[in-house]
Design an enzyme around this catalytic site. Structure first.
Site, PDB file in Angstrom:
ATOM      1  N   ASP A   1       0.839  -1.202   0.000  1.00 50.67           N
ATOM      2  CA  ASP A   1       0.000   0.000   0.000  1.00 50.67           C
ATOM      3  C   ASP A   1       0.872   1.249   0.000  1.00 50.67           C
ATOM      4  O   ASP A   1       1.936   1.261  -0.605  1.00 50.67           O
ATOM      5  CB  ASP A   1      -0.918  -0.052   1.239  1.00 50.67           C
ATOM      6  CG  ASP A   1      -2.265   0.596   1.000  1.00 50.67           C
ATOM      7  OD1 ASP A   1      -2.301   1.825   0.844  1.00 50.67           O
ATOM      8  OD2 ASP A   1      -3.277  -0.117   0.984  1.00 50.67           O
TER       9      ASP A   1
ATOM     10  N   HIS B   1      -3.793   6.041   3.454  1.00 53.53           N
ATOM     11  CA  HIS B   1      -4.520   4.850   3.015  1.00 53.53           C
ATOM     12  C   HIS B   1      -3.965   3.576   3.654  1.00 53.53           C
ATOM     13  O   HIS B   1      -4.712   2.742   4.184  1.00 53.53           O
ATOM     14  CB  HIS B   1      -4.452   4.765   1.490  1.00 53.53           C
ATOM     15  CG  HIS B   1      -5.298   3.697   0.883  1.00 53.53           C
ATOM     16  ND1 HIS B   1      -4.830   2.419   0.666  1.00 53.53           N
ATOM     17  CD2 HIS B   1      -6.571   3.717   0.430  1.00 53.53           C
ATOM     18  CE1 HIS B   1      -5.784   1.690   0.106  1.00 53.53           C
ATOM     19  NE2 HIS B   1      -6.854   2.455  -0.045  1.00 53.53           N
TER      20      HIS B   1
ATOM     21  N   SER C   1     -11.190  -0.935  -0.741  1.00 55.61           N
ATOM     22  CA  SER C   1      -9.966  -0.906   0.062  1.00 55.61           C
ATOM     23  C   SER C   1     -10.253  -1.144   1.535  1.00 55.61           C
ATOM     24  O   SER C   1      -9.434  -1.704   2.258  1.00 55.61           O
ATOM     25  CB  SER C   1      -9.262   0.445  -0.077  1.00 55.61           C
ATOM     26  OG  SER C   1      -8.503   0.520  -1.244  1.00 55.61           O
TER      27      SER C   1
END
Length: 513
Positions: free
Chosen positions: A166, A197, A349
Site C-alpha cells: 500500500d 490509506h 480498500s
C-alpha cells in the site's frame, strides 16, 4: 563486448526472424503449428493508464537467470548501452525486470525465445475515497441484522504476519502497539505513510480498536506514493519482496488495483503458490471486477464492499471474479497525521482488510493451512443470501469471522464446462475444449486447470486474428494448478495446456462469455 552480446543477439533474432513468418488469408482458424504464436505478446499498449516508454519484461520459466544475476545494478550495466534504463528486477514472484526502453529495444525483447511476454507499465491507485461508528467489526461476527453493538472474537491473529502492500504505515500509531514495522519501500523511501490509506488499511487488519485481528504482526510494503498512486512495476516489486522475504503464516493485503495486468496477476499467483494468502480489492468503479488486476486472480480472495444495510456499495465492483463481500462504507480506522489520528473512509480498500484480518484469525488456529485451505474456510464459512443489489454474476456471500477450525474445499466455478485430458511429460500439450477452438461473443473467458500433485502444468489462451494465433493470456505458476481470466472481443479462441514438468491426468474448467 560481453555485456552487450545478449541484446545484440536479440536484434539478430529480430532481423532473421522477420523472414520466417507464415502468411494465411483464410479467416477460418487452423491448428497447424506454422500459425502458432511466434513472438512474445505485448499487453496493455492501448491502456489509457499505460506509462509511455515503460515496460515489464517477464522471462519464461528457467530462462533469464544469467541476465538477472547480480541484481538491478548488474542488469542496468549490461543493458545501458542499448538505451535501456532498468527500474526494477524481479527474482521472487516473477523472473524479469521493468525498464524504460525505446521501440527498437522493445521489439528485440519481443523476438527473444526466452521472453514469455512484455507488458506496458501502468498507473495503479489505492481503491478508497474519503467520507465524513465503527460498524464493520460488529457486522462480520454475526449472521443477521440488526447489529449487536459488539465484536466477539476467539482469536487475535497472534503469530501471524500480515504484509500491507500500500502507501506505507505510520508504524508509531498507538493502534499498533509496536507490532507494525517497515518491510520494503519500492519508492526508495523509509516505508512510512504520507497518504493515510495504508495506515487506515493496517488499522482495520490489526489495530487494537479498529482491527479484526488485534495481535498480528504488520509489515509496511510501500508501493504507492503520497498521492495514493504508483506503477504496476512498483507494485510487482512489492509482491516480489513479499514472496522472497515473508515469514509464515503469512497474509498479504492489496487494497489497490488498476487495469488488466498479466504480469501483476502472475506475480500474485506465484506469491500465493509460495504460501502467502492474498486478499485483494475488487475495485471502486461499479463495474465487472474481471476487468481489473489483481482483482481477477482466482487464487486470491477478491473482495467487494457492502453498506450497513447489507447492500452492495454503489461504487463496488461486482461479477464472477468477486469471491465475497465485506463492510466497506463509512469505515473508521487509524490515520497517518498523528499517533492518535483517525479517519472514516469508503471503498473496497476498506472491505479487503476485513478479509485479511479474518484470514489471520484462521491462521492463528491453523498455522500450517495452505492459502487454498484458508480461502476455502473463509468462503465456506461466509454468510449467504443476505445481501441485496450484488450485481450480475456476484456471489451472495458476506464475510463471517467466527470460523470453525476445519477446512473445506470449493469447486472452482459454477455453471461452467468440465473437461479432462492427459499429458505424457515435459513438452507435451493439449488443446481445449476437446482439442479444438470455439467462437465466442465479446466478454470474459475464465478457466481453471488442476494437474496431479508435484507437476507443473501451464495454461495459455490464444485468439485468432484472421491470419494466425496470438497469445492473449497465460498462467504459468510453479504448481499443478493454474487459473486465467481474460476479457476480449468476439472471435475464435483456443486454450493450450502445456506440461513444463511432470505427467498425468488433468482437469480443466471453462466458463465462456
Amino acid at each position: 563486448m560481453r555485456k552487450t552480446y545478449w541484446l545484440m543477439a536479440l536484434f539478430a533474432v529480430l532481423v532473421l526472424g522477420g523472414c520466417q513468418m507464415a502468411s494465411r488469408s483464410d479467416p477460418t482458424p487452423t491448428l497447424a503449428e506454422a500459425f502458432w504464436p511466434k513472438e512474445a505478446p505485448v499487453y496493455g499498449l492501448d491502456d489509457p493508464e499505460a506509462i509511455p516508454g515503460r515496460y515489464i519484461v517477464v522471462f519464461k520459466k528457467g530462462k533469464g537467470q544469467s541476465l538477472l544475476q547480480g541484481g538491478i545494478t548488474t542488469l542496468q550495466a549490461r543493458l545501458a548501452p542499448q538505451g535501456v534504463v532498468v527500474t526494477q528486477a524481479y527474482t521472487g514472484a516473477l523472473q524479469g525486470f521493468a525498464a524504460e526502453m525505446a521501440p527498437q529495444a522493445l521489439e528485440a525483447f519481443r523476438q527473444s525465445p526466452d521472453v514469455e511476454f512484455i507488458e506496458a507499465d501502468k498507473v495503479v491507485r489505492a481503491w478508497a475515497t474519503q467520507s465524513p461508528a465503527p460498524w464493520g467489526l460488529d457486522r462480520i461476527d454475526q449472521r443477521d441484522l440488526p447489529l449487536s453493538n459488539s465484536y466477539t472474537y476467539t482469536a487475535t491473529g497472534r503469530g501471524v504476519n500480515v504484509y500491507v502492500i500500500d502507501t506505507g504505515i505510520r508504524t508509531t500509531h498507538r493502534e499498533f502497539g509496536g507490532r507494525a514495522r517497515v518491510g520494503y519501500d519500492a519508492l526508495g523511501g523509509n516505508g512510512q505513510d504520507c497518504n493515510g490509506h495504508g495506515t487506515h488499511v493496517a488499522g482495520t487488519i490489526g489495530g487494537v480498536t479498529y482491527g479484526v485481528a488485534k495481535a498480528v504482526n504488520l509489515y509496511a510494503v510501500r508501493v504507492l506514493d503520497c498521492n495514493g498512486s504508483g506503477s504496476t512495476s512498483g507494485v510487482i516489486a512489492g509482491v516480489d519482496w513479499v514472496t522472497r522475504n515473508h515469514r509464515r503464516p503469512a497474509v498479504a493485503n492489496m487494497s489497490l488495483g488498476g487495469g488488466v495486468s498479466t504480469a501483476l496477476d502472475n506475480a500474485v499467483k506465484n506469491s500465493i503458490a509460495a504460501g502467502v494468502v492474498y486478499a485483494v480489492a475488487a475495485g471502486n468503479d461499479n463495474a465487472n471486477a474481471c476487468n481489473y488486476s489483481p482483482a481477477r486472480v482466482a487464487e486470491a480472495l477478491t473482495v467487494g464492499a457492502t453498506t450497513s444495510s447489507d447492500a452492495r456499495a454503489s461504487f463496488s465492483n461486482y461479477g464472477s471474479c468477486v469471491d465475497l463481500f465485506a463492510p466497506g462504507a463509512s469505515i473508521p480506522s487509524a490515520w497517518y497525521t498523528s499517533d492518535t489520528a483517525t479517519q472514516t473512509l469508503n471503498g473496497t480498500s476498506m472491505a479487503t482488510p476485513h478479509v485479511a484480518g479474518v484470514a489471520a484469525l484462521y491462521l492463528e488456529q491453523n498455522p500450517s493451512a495452505t492459502p487454498a485451505s484458508v480461502a476455502s474456510a473463509i468462503l465456506n464459512g461466509a454468510t449467504t443470501g443476505r445481501l441485496s443489489g450484488i450485481g450480475s454474476g456476484s456471489p451472495n456471500r458476506l464475510l463471517y469471522s467466527l470460523l470453525s477450525s476445519g477446512s473445506g474445499s470449493t469447486a472452482p466455478c459454477t455453471s461452467c464446462s468440465y473437461y479432462t485430458g492427459s499429458l505424457s511429460g515435459p513438452g507435451d500439450y493439449n488443446f481445449q475444449p476437446n482439442g479444438t477452438y470455439y467462437y465466442s461473443p465479446a466478454g470474459t473467458h475464465r478457466a481453471w486447470l488442476r494437474g496431479p500433485a508435484g507437476t507443473d502444468f501451464d495454461l495459455y489462451l490464444w485468439r485468432w486474428d484472421g491470419s494466425r494465433w496470438l497469445t492473449v493470456g497465460s498462467s504459468t505458476g510453479p504448481t499443478s494448478e493454474e487459473s486465467l481470466s481474460y476479457s476480449g472481443t468476439a472471435g475464435y479462441y483456443l486454450w493450450r495446456i502445456y506440461a513444463y514438468s511432470g505427467s498425468g491426468m488433468y482437469e480443466f474448467w471453462l466458463q465462456r462469455p
